[in-house]
Every structure is written in C-alpha cells, then in structure tokens.
Design an enzyme around this catalytic site. Sequence first.
Site, short mmCIF file in Angstrom:
data_model
loop_
_atom_site.label_atom_id
_atom_site.label_comp_id
_atom_site.label_asym_id
_atom_site.label_seq_id
_atom_site.Cartn_x
_atom_site.Cartn_y
_atom_site.Cartn_z
N TYR A 10 -1.06 -2.15 19.55
CA TYR A 10 -0.53 -2.79 18.34
C TYR A 10 0.96 -2.48 18.27
O TYR A 10 1.37 -1.32 18.25
CB TYR A 10 -1.26 -2.21 17.13
CG TYR A 10 -0.99 -2.83 15.78
CD1 TYR A 10 -0.08 -3.85 15.58
CD2 TYR A 10 -1.68 -2.36 14.67
CE1 TYR A 10 0.12 -4.40 14.33
CE2 TYR A 10 -1.49 -2.90 13.41
CZ TYR A 10 -0.59 -3.92 13.25
OH TYR A 10 -0.38 -4.44 12.01
N HIS A 35 6.02 4.30 9.30
CA HIS A 35 5.15 4.07 10.44
C HIS A 35 5.21 5.22 11.45
O HIS A 35 4.22 5.51 12.11
CB HIS A 35 5.46 2.73 11.09
CG HIS A 35 4.86 1.58 10.34
ND1 HIS A 35 5.41 1.10 9.18
CD2 HIS A 35 3.73 0.87 10.57
CE1 HIS A 35 4.65 0.12 8.73
NE2 HIS A 35 3.62 -0.04 9.55
N TYR A 77 10.83 1.57 6.57
CA TYR A 77 9.65 1.01 7.21
C TYR A 77 9.34 1.79 8.49
O TYR A 77 8.19 2.17 8.73
CB TYR A 77 9.87 -0.48 7.52
CG TYR A 77 8.66 -1.18 8.06
CD1 TYR A 77 7.74 -1.79 7.21
CD2 TYR A 77 8.42 -1.25 9.43
CE1 TYR A 77 6.62 -2.44 7.71
CE2 TYR A 77 7.31 -1.90 9.93
CZ TYR A 77 6.42 -2.49 9.06
OH TYR A 77 5.31 -3.14 9.57
N TRP A 93 -2.70 2.44 1.97
CA TRP A 93 -1.54 2.13 2.82
C TRP A 93 -0.79 0.93 2.27
O TRP A 93 0.44 0.92 2.20
CB TRP A 93 -1.99 1.87 4.26
CG TRP A 93 -0.84 1.57 5.18
CD1 TRP A 93 -0.47 0.36 5.67
CD2 TRP A 93 0.11 2.51 5.71
NE1 TRP A 93 0.65 0.48 6.46
CE2 TRP A 93 1.01 1.79 6.50
CE3 TRP A 93 0.27 3.89 5.57
CZ2 TRP A 93 2.07 2.40 7.17
CZ3 TRP A 93 1.32 4.50 6.24
CH2 TRP A 93 2.21 3.76 7.03
N TRP A 94 -1.52 -0.10 1.85
CA TRP A 94 -0.86 -1.27 1.27
C TRP A 94 -0.06 -0.88 0.03
O TRP A 94 1.07 -1.33 -0.15
CB TRP A 94 -1.87 -2.33 0.91
CG TRP A 94 -2.53 -3.00 2.07
CD1 TRP A 94 -2.17 -2.93 3.39
CD2 TRP A 94 -3.67 -3.84 2.01
NE1 TRP A 94 -3.02 -3.67 4.15
CE2 TRP A 94 -3.96 -4.25 3.33
CE3 TRP A 94 -4.49 -4.28 0.98
CZ2 TRP A 94 -5.02 -5.09 3.64
CZ3 TRP A 94 -5.54 -5.11 1.28
CH2 TRP A 94 -5.80 -5.52 2.61
#
EC number: 5.1.3.32
Length: 109
Positions: free
Chosen positions: A46, A27, A23, A81-82
């Site tokens: 964010y 990112h 993960y 991206w999902w």
Amino acid sequence: MNGAAMIQRGFKMQLKPGMAAEYRRRHDELWPDLAEALSQAGIHDYSIFLDEETLILFAVLKLRENHSADALPQLPVMRRWWDHMADIMEVEPGNRPREWPLQPMFYFA
C-alpha cells in the site's frame, strides 16, 4: 503469491493546504492496531503519493484474493483513524476520507 489472484486498487484523496508534513508524520506513526487490521483485511503493498501542486493524494494498494477490506469501515480502529485524520484532509460525513476511484489504464509487471 503462488499463482493466487490479486486485486489492485487506485484512488485519490484531497489533502488540506499546509498539511503535507502533518500527514506524513501521522502515517510515519501508524498505529500498530491499524496496521494489523489492514493486514488482516488482506491489504498489502500500500503506497500513497502526494502531488505537491494540487495536494491530491494518490493511493495504490493490493488486495489478497479473499480480502475483507470492505468490512474495515465497521472497525473501531478504522473509525478512530478517520477521526484522527479528519482535520487535515477532505472527509465525508462520519470522517471517512473522500475518495475518488481511479480507472486502471496501464500495468507493467
């Protein structure tokens, strides 16, 4: 922000076991076109945090007053991206990450 209103949102997501490093890697290599889409939608400041015990991801972001973040799910880059992230976290049909909104309880500025 020159007195302009800002919206803050917090939510949680669920990471699958053994996927924390992946993960982070994904990112760290955030696609430039996705970063641009987020910025254009009015998202800034964010952050995503991980509770290593529960694998719950806690996200907090700020939205500019006239944001268009609600339109992001219709963008092809968001859907790609999902799909890219679906194997490492809990998702809804269509691969949108499962999100649970969090109620603001305290803010200090």
